[in-house]
Scaffold this motif. Structure first.
Motif, PDB file in Angstrom:
ATOM      1  N   PRO A  50       0.808  -1.231   0.000  1.00  0.00           N
ATOM      2  CA  PRO A  50       0.000   0.000   0.000  1.00  0.00           C
ATOM      3  C   PRO A  50       0.836   1.273   0.000  1.00  0.00           C
ATOM      4  CG  PRO A  50      -0.890  -1.607   1.554  1.00  0.00           C
ATOM      5  CD  PRO A  50       0.434  -2.141   1.092  1.00  0.00           C
ATOM      6  N   LYS A  51       1.962   1.259   0.711  1.00  0.00           N
ATOM      7  CA  LYS A  51       2.822   2.439   0.759  1.00  0.00           C
ATOM      8  C   LYS A  51       3.387   2.756  -0.629  1.00  0.00           C
ATOM      9  CE  LYS A  51       4.244   1.422   5.521  1.00  0.00           C
ATOM     10  NZ  LYS A  51       5.392   1.105   6.408  1.00  0.00           N
ATOM     11  N   ILE A  53       2.153   1.771  -3.582  1.00  0.00           N
ATOM     12  CA  ILE A  53       1.067   2.166  -4.479  1.00  0.00           C
ATOM     13  C   ILE A  53       0.673   3.616  -4.237  1.00  0.00           C
ATOM     14  CG2 ILE A  53      -1.389   1.819  -4.942  1.00  0.00           C
ATOM     15  CD1 ILE A  53      -0.923  -1.162  -4.688  1.00  0.00           C
ATOM     16  N   THR A  54       0.592   4.019  -2.970  1.00  0.00           N
ATOM     17  CA  THR A  54       0.251   5.407  -2.650  1.00  0.00           C
ATOM     18  C   THR A  54       1.299   6.367  -3.208  1.00  0.00           C
ATOM     19  OG1 THR A  54      -0.909   4.749  -0.623  1.00  0.00           O
ATOM     20  CG2 THR A  54      -0.176   7.029  -0.772  1.00  0.00           C
ATOM     21  N   ALA A  55       2.581   6.005  -3.060  1.00  0.00           N
ATOM     22  CA  ALA A  55       3.663   6.861  -3.555  1.00  0.00           C
ATOM     23  C   ALA A  55       3.628   6.958  -5.085  1.00  0.00           C
ATOM     24  CB  ALA A  55       5.016   6.335  -3.084  1.00  0.00           C
ATOM     25  N   ALA A  57       1.015   6.461  -7.052  1.00  0.00           N
ATOM     26  CA  ALA A  57      -0.183   7.192  -7.462  1.00  0.00           C
ATOM     27  C   ALA A  57       0.015   8.696  -7.276  1.00  0.00           C
ATOM     28  CB  ALA A  57      -1.390   6.712  -6.659  1.00  0.00           C
ATOM     29  N   SER A  58       0.655   9.081  -6.179  1.00  0.00           N
ATOM     30  CA  SER A  58       0.931  10.499  -5.942  1.00  0.00           C
ATOM     31  C   SER A  58       1.874  11.049  -6.999  1.00  0.00           C
ATOM     32  CB  SER A  58       1.542  10.667  -4.553  1.00  0.00           C
ATOM     33  OG  SER A  58       1.876  12.027  -4.306  1.00  0.00           O
ATOM     34  N   ARG A  59       2.869  10.235  -7.371  1.00  0.00           N
ATOM     35  CA  ARG A  59       3.823  10.661  -8.405  1.00  0.00           C
ATOM     36  C   ARG A  59       3.116  10.834  -9.740  1.00  0.00           C
ATOM     37  NH1 ARG A  59       7.842  13.587 -10.248  1.00  0.00           N
ATOM     38  NH2 ARG A  59       9.414  12.473 -11.461  1.00  0.00           N
ATOM     39  N   GLU A  61      -0.028  11.589 -10.205  1.00  0.00           N
ATOM     40  CA  GLU A  61      -0.829  12.810 -10.120  1.00  0.00           C
ATOM     41  C   GLU A  61       0.042  14.044 -10.343  1.00  0.00           C
ATOM     42  OE1 GLU A  61      -2.845  12.853  -6.408  1.00  0.00           O
ATOM     43  OE2 GLU A  61      -4.145  11.145  -6.881  1.00  0.00           O
ATOM     44  N   LEU A  85       0.806   0.790 -12.520  1.00  0.00           N
ATOM     45  CA  LEU A  85       0.133   1.124 -11.266  1.00  0.00           C
ATOM     46  C   LEU A  85      -1.185   0.375 -11.143  1.00  0.00           C
ATOM     47  CD1 LEU A  85      -0.080   2.767  -8.688  1.00  0.00           C
ATOM     48  CD2 LEU A  85      -1.004   4.669 -10.035  1.00  0.00           C
ATOM     49  N   THR A  89      -2.009  -2.494  -8.334  1.00  0.00           N
ATOM     50  CA  THR A  89      -3.145  -2.329  -7.426  1.00  0.00           C
ATOM     51  C   THR A  89      -4.054  -3.544  -7.466  1.00  0.00           C
ATOM     52  OG1 THR A  89      -3.067   0.080  -7.749  1.00  0.00           O
ATOM     53  CG2 THR A  89      -5.103  -0.853  -6.850  1.00  0.00           C
TER      54      THR A  89
END
Length: 215
Positions: A50-51, A53-55, A57-59, A61, A85, A89
């Motif tokens: 999860p960490k 994937i979050t990083a 996804a933020s990149r 964006e 990504l 996920t």
């Protein structure tokens, strides 16, 4: 102010960094008490996934918010990144579902009594070396499970871990391959469509091939 057009090297670095981040999921470790030893193969990836994937996804964006010039190479890179990504996920969701099932079968969930498999009776450990038999028996006792059921659940954990690792390996390989394609000096530009499937990012081509096989 116009956003500078990133070079092929810049784009390749973005994909290489994403590949490196995914590789960190595969190698992640998580301390597991003996009573949960059957979950050892999956807890590392499940914690790190999860960490990452979050990083990522933020990149992504940030890249989209930068309003990058829509050159063929940029679109190719974004398509590769987004495909990786999405695949990651989905794979993590499959792993999470498998871990939930493991928790039920091991009697760790509220509805375990209704769905847990029956005990594997008269399980023969004679095929294992003495030290392995001792280890299996000890770990099964720590988990409060019969040795046969413990091995069954352990096998499912290993399968879930293997399937997730294979997905991560494919994602890492695809991102790396696309990064190399961007760096290939013989490629003056990268096309999305118009010249057949070879012009598409690696994971996109892989998905299309699977869809054709399913049809």
């Amino acid at each position: 102010m116009t956003t500078p057009t990133p070079t092929h090297a810049d784009l390749a670095v973005w994909l290489a960094e994403a590949a490196e981040a995914v590789s960190g999921i595969v190698t992640a470790q998580h301390t597991t008490p003996p009573s949960r030893s059957h979950l050892q193969p999956v807890l590392g990836p499940l914690t790190a996934g999860p960490k990452v994937i979050t990083a990522l996804a933020s990149r992504l964006e940030d890249l989209l918010d930068a309003r990058l010039p829509t050159t063929p190479a940029t679109l190719f890179t974004l398509a590769s990144y987004a495909s990786a990504l999405g695949w990651l996920t989905e794979s993590l969701a499959d792993l999470t579902q498998a871990v939930d099932l493991l928790a039920v079968e091991a009697g760790l969930a509220a509805d375990a009594t209704a769905t847990a498999p029956g005990e594997v009776l008269d399980f023969d450990l004679s095929a294992y070396a003495p030290q392995d038999r001792q280890a299996i028996t000890a770990l099964a006792a720590e988990a409060a499970l019969p040795p046969g059921l413990y091995l069954q659940i352990l096998g499912q954990a290993l399968l879930a871990s293997t399937e997730f690792t294979e997905a991560c390996t494919e994602i890492i390989g695809a991102l790396t391959e696309d990064a190399h394609r961007l760096l290939d000096e013989s490629v003056s530009f990268v096309r999305l469509g118009g010249e057949g499937p070879d012009s598409l990012p690696t994971l996109v081509r892989s998905l299309l091939a699977r869809m054709e096989t399913a049809w």
